[in-house]
Write an enzyme that holds these catalytic residues in place. Structure first.
Site, PDB file in Angstrom:
ATOM      1  N   GLY A  44     -61.453  44.555 -45.424  1.00 34.17           N
ATOM      2  CA  GLY A  44     -60.048  45.085 -46.592  1.00 34.17           C
ATOM      3  C   GLY A  44     -60.287  43.635 -46.791  1.00 34.17           C
ATOM      4  O   GLY A  44     -61.527  43.038 -47.146  1.00 34.17           O
ATOM      5  N   ARG A  45     -59.276  43.419 -46.807  1.00 34.55           N
ATOM      6  CA  ARG A  45     -59.340  41.122 -47.826  1.00 34.55           C
ATOM      7  C   ARG A  45     -59.418  40.635 -47.056  1.00 34.55           C
ATOM      8  O   ARG A  45     -60.464  40.314 -47.676  1.00 34.55           O
ATOM      9  CB  ARG A  45     -57.078  41.368 -47.821  1.00 34.55           C
ATOM     10  CG  ARG A  45     -56.189  42.030 -48.642  1.00 34.55           C
ATOM     11  CD  ARG A  45     -55.273  41.733 -48.523  1.00 34.55           C
ATOM     12  NE  ARG A  45     -55.194  41.849 -46.674  1.00 34.55           N
ATOM     13  CZ  ARG A  45     -53.902  43.252 -46.892  1.00 34.55           C
ATOM     14  NH1 ARG A  45     -53.148  43.839 -47.802  1.00 34.55           N
ATOM     15  NH2 ARG A  45     -53.543  43.897 -45.546  1.00 34.55           N
ATOM     16  N   ILE A  46     -60.033  40.582 -45.968  1.00 36.15           N
ATOM     17  CA  ILE A  46     -60.077  39.736 -45.465  1.00 36.15           C
ATOM     18  C   ILE A  46     -61.767  39.429 -45.312  1.00 36.15           C
ATOM     19  O   ILE A  46     -62.909  38.595 -45.390  1.00 36.15           O
ATOM     20  CB  ILE A  46     -60.261  39.251 -43.571  1.00 36.15           C
ATOM     21  CG1 ILE A  46     -58.140  38.573 -44.064  1.00 36.15           C
ATOM     22  CG2 ILE A  46     -60.558  37.893 -42.875  1.00 36.15           C
ATOM     23  CD1 ILE A  46     -57.466  38.962 -42.737  1.00 36.15           C
ATOM     24  N   SER A  52     -66.256  51.059 -43.517  1.00 27.23           N
ATOM     25  CA  SER A  52     -65.055  51.398 -43.946  1.00 27.23           C
ATOM     26  C   SER A  52     -64.825  52.376 -44.077  1.00 27.23           C
ATOM     27  O   SER A  52     -65.437  53.478 -43.846  1.00 27.23           O
ATOM     28  CB  SER A  52     -64.239  50.614 -44.897  1.00 27.23           C
ATOM     29  OG  SER A  52     -63.590  49.616 -45.103  1.00 27.23           O
ATOM     30  N   ARG A  53     -63.195  53.604 -44.036  1.00 23.57           N
ATOM     31  CA  ARG A  53     -63.416  54.223 -44.027  1.00 23.57           C
ATOM     32  C   ARG A  53     -63.319  55.223 -44.971  1.00 23.57           C
ATOM     33  O   ARG A  53     -63.356  55.893 -45.399  1.00 23.57           O
ATOM     34  CB  ARG A  53     -61.446  55.106 -43.175  1.00 23.57           C
ATOM     35  CG  ARG A  53     -61.225  55.016 -42.062  1.00 23.57           C
ATOM     36  CD  ARG A  53     -59.818  54.775 -41.590  1.00 23.57           C
ATOM     37  NE  ARG A  53     -59.363  53.837 -42.599  1.00 23.57           N
ATOM     38  CZ  ARG A  53     -57.665  53.619 -42.392  1.00 23.57           C
ATOM     39  NH1 ARG A  53     -57.480  54.731 -41.902  1.00 23.57           N
ATOM     40  NH2 ARG A  53     -57.334  52.445 -43.236  1.00 23.57           N
ATOM     41  N   ARG A  74     -59.400  42.053 -33.941  1.00 17.24           N
ATOM     42  CA  ARG A  74     -57.787  41.178 -32.891  1.00 17.24           C
ATOM     43  C   ARG A  74     -58.990  42.072 -31.751  1.00 17.24           C
ATOM     44  O   ARG A  74     -59.778  42.520 -31.184  1.00 17.24           O
ATOM     45  CB  ARG A  74     -56.960  42.682 -33.070  1.00 17.24           C
ATOM     46  CG  ARG A  74     -55.644  42.475 -33.661  1.00 17.24           C
ATOM     47  CD  ARG A  74     -54.683  41.313 -33.103  1.00 17.24           C
ATOM     48  NE  ARG A  74     -53.680  40.997 -34.538  1.00 17.24           N
ATOM     49  CZ  ARG A  74     -53.489  40.112 -34.588  1.00 17.24           C
ATOM     50  NH1 ARG A  74     -54.572  39.222 -35.177  1.00 17.24           N
ATOM     51  NH2 ARG A  74     -52.452  40.122 -35.336  1.00 17.24           N
ATOM     52  N   GLU A 122     -54.192  37.875 -24.926  1.00 13.75           N
ATOM     53  CA  GLU A 122     -54.154  36.516 -25.469  1.00 13.75           C
ATOM     54  C   GLU A 122     -52.757  36.005 -24.706  1.00 13.75           C
ATOM     55  O   GLU A 122     -52.082  36.682 -24.592  1.00 13.75           O
ATOM     56  CB  GLU A 122     -54.088  36.485 -26.716  1.00 13.75           C
ATOM     57  CG  GLU A 122     -55.301  36.970 -27.249  1.00 13.75           C
ATOM     58  CD  GLU A 122     -55.004  36.651 -29.059  1.00 13.75           C
ATOM     59  OE1 GLU A 122     -54.322  35.700 -29.629  1.00 13.75           O
ATOM     60  OE2 GLU A 122     -56.433  36.535 -29.489  1.00 13.75           O
ATOM     61  N   HIS A 153     -57.478  31.348 -31.191  1.00 10.40           N
ATOM     62  CA  HIS A 153     -56.615  32.325 -31.722  1.00 10.40           C
ATOM     63  C   HIS A 153     -56.633  31.721 -33.568  1.00 10.40           C
ATOM     64  O   HIS A 153     -54.980  31.230 -33.453  1.00 10.40           O
ATOM     65  CB  HIS A 153     -55.824  32.776 -31.674  1.00 10.40           C
ATOM     66  CG  HIS A 153     -55.016  34.359 -32.916  1.00 10.40           C
ATOM     67  ND1 HIS A 153     -54.765  34.903 -32.101  1.00 10.40           N
ATOM     68  CD2 HIS A 153     -55.741  34.531 -34.043  1.00 10.40           C
ATOM     69  CE1 HIS A 153     -54.515  36.847 -33.170  1.00 10.40           C
ATOM     70  NE2 HIS A 153     -54.632  36.254 -34.410  1.00 10.40           N
ATOM     71  N   ILE A 154     -57.359  30.911 -34.542  1.00 11.71           N
ATOM     72  CA  ILE A 154     -56.767  29.992 -35.367  1.00 11.71           C
ATOM     73  C   ILE A 154     -56.799  30.610 -36.672  1.00 11.71           C
ATOM     74  O   ILE A 154     -57.176  29.502 -38.162  1.00 11.71           O
ATOM     75  CB  ILE A 154     -57.359  28.487 -35.105  1.00 11.71           C
ATOM     76  CG1 ILE A 154     -58.729  28.306 -34.831  1.00 11.71           C
ATOM     77  CG2 ILE A 154     -56.439  27.497 -34.079  1.00 11.71           C
ATOM     78  CD1 ILE A 154     -59.502  26.773 -34.570  1.00 11.71           C
ATOM     79  N   GLY A 155     -57.230  31.500 -36.484  1.00  9.40           N
ATOM     80  CA  GLY A 155     -57.696  32.025 -38.193  1.00  9.40           C
ATOM     81  C   GLY A 155     -57.218  31.925 -39.552  1.00  9.40           C
ATOM     82  O   GLY A 155     -57.604  31.619 -40.570  1.00  9.40           O
TER      83      GLY A 155
END
Ligand code: NAP
Ligand code: GLV
Ligand code: GLV
Length: 317
Positions: free
Chosen positions: A154-156, A175-176, A236, A265, A283-285
């Site tokens: 996707g985007r990232i 990806s699908r 995730r 988390e 979790h600092i993406g």
């Protein structure tokens, strides 16, 4: 009233203040518990929430019938019961695009860190162990010419793949759906999950957490990976079985891992701590000042639109 479950960056707060004086902000330096959420949400027409706030049926009901919008301060929205919100006619928004580059950069920070043992090497220096240059000191894996497997283009995922071109890496993705423009741009090849795991030197996860991606990587899948390969997860936590991962890292099933996200988390599976071949981030993406500020504006704009009866830009339902 707009409930803001934790202070977001000033640009967005200022925008909301210029729209209404009825803001209830959690000013404390900690996240609200679920119990506190249930109490504080009463009477809210809008909620600004964090990815760590579980916005379930109970919270939505506790808010009351005037609730119009739930604006997540994140792109992922697995913390919100979207079906229930939709049935109740409540709009849900997220913060796509503005955090794509920051998160792809962080995936690369992890890729570099694990493949070149950056954290381990830093600790080595601080512990006074650096006694001179040596031919075999802290050998890592070269990235040039290797294969990166993008799980979820996707985007990232695509932004992470584009950065791989600067390292002359081969890009494969799973990806699908086919991504033709992306394939033309990066010469990426779409493959099945099994092939991706078998072929990649770096496996980088950029999927959302949904039912189909829960524990997508478990013992069997980790065993398909090369023993010299590294796994990086900025998607995730629950996409990877953390216990199986710790076992694989201990046994040398894979060479190492870089994690920004965890199954439960803020807890981190305790057996990961002693391992030298894993880099752990909190979790600092999206955590750059620029991005978190843009996210705050996006959240505010979505809320203002919804409360004016207009369609917010970043609707997910
Ligand atoms: P996106 O553009 O929606 O990309 C996710 C991709 O995953 C989609 O393009 C989709 O491609 C693929 N996918 C595969 N199975 C899927 C399924 N069952 N349902 C939906 N998509 C599926 O999202 P993004 O902006 O790149 O963000 C991706 C994820 O990164 C977020 O959901 C979030 O969990 C995580 N994230 C983490 C951080 C951090 O701080 N570490 C920051 C930002 C985002 P196909 O449709 O081709 O399958
Ligand atoms: C961060 O994890 C996000 O989903 O924005
Ligand atoms: C290393 O510092 C080199 O000069 O090769």
């Amino acid at each position: 009233m707009i409930l803001i479950t934790r202070k977001i960056l000033p640009a967005g707060l200022d925008l909301l203040r210029s729209f209404t004086s009825e803001l209830v902000i959690n000013e404390e330096d900690r996240n609200l518990t679920h119990e506190e959420l249930l109490t504080r949400v009463k009477g809210a027409s809008a909620i600004v929430c964090l990815l760590s706030d579980i916005i379930d049926e109970a919270v939505i009901d506790a808010a009351g019938p005037q609730l119009k919008i739930i604006a997540n301060y994140a792109v992922g929205f697995n913390n919100i019961d979207i079906d229930y919100a939709t049935r109740r006619g409540i709009r849900v928004t997220n913060t796509p695009d503005v955090l794509t580059h920051a998160t792809a950069d962080l995936a690369w920070a992890l890729i570099m860190a694990v493949s070149r043992r950056i954290v381990e090497a830093d600790q080595y220096c601080r512990q006074g162990k650096f006694k001179g240059w040596a031919p075999d000191l802290m050998l890592g894996m070269e990235l040039t010419g290797k294969t990166i497997g993008i799980l979820g283009a996707g985007r990232i995922g695509q932004a992470t793949a584009r950065r791989a071109k600067a390292f002359d890496m081969k890009v494969i993705y799973s990806s699908r759906y086919d991504k033709f423009a992306f394939e033309v741009e990066t010469k990426a090849k779409r493959v099945g999950l099994e092939e991706l795991l078998k072929e990649s030197d770096i496996v980088s996860i950029h999927l959302p957490l949904v039912e189909e991606t829960f524990h997508l990587l478990d013992t069997h899948e980790l065993e398909l990976m090369k023993s010299s390969a590294f796994l990086v997860n900025t998607g995730r936590g629950p996409i990877v079985n953390e216990q199986a991962l710790a076992e694989a890292l201990k046994k040398g099933t894979i060479a190492g891992a870089g994690l920004d996200v965890y199954e439960d988390e803020p807890k981190i599976y305790s057996e990961l701590y002693p391992l030298k071949n894993v880099v752990l981030l909190p979790h600092i993406g999206s955590a750059t000042t620029e991005t978190r500020s843009r996210m705050s504006v996006m959240v505010a704009e979505n809320i203002i639109a919804a409360l004016k009866g207009e369609k917010p830009k970043n609707l997910v339902n």
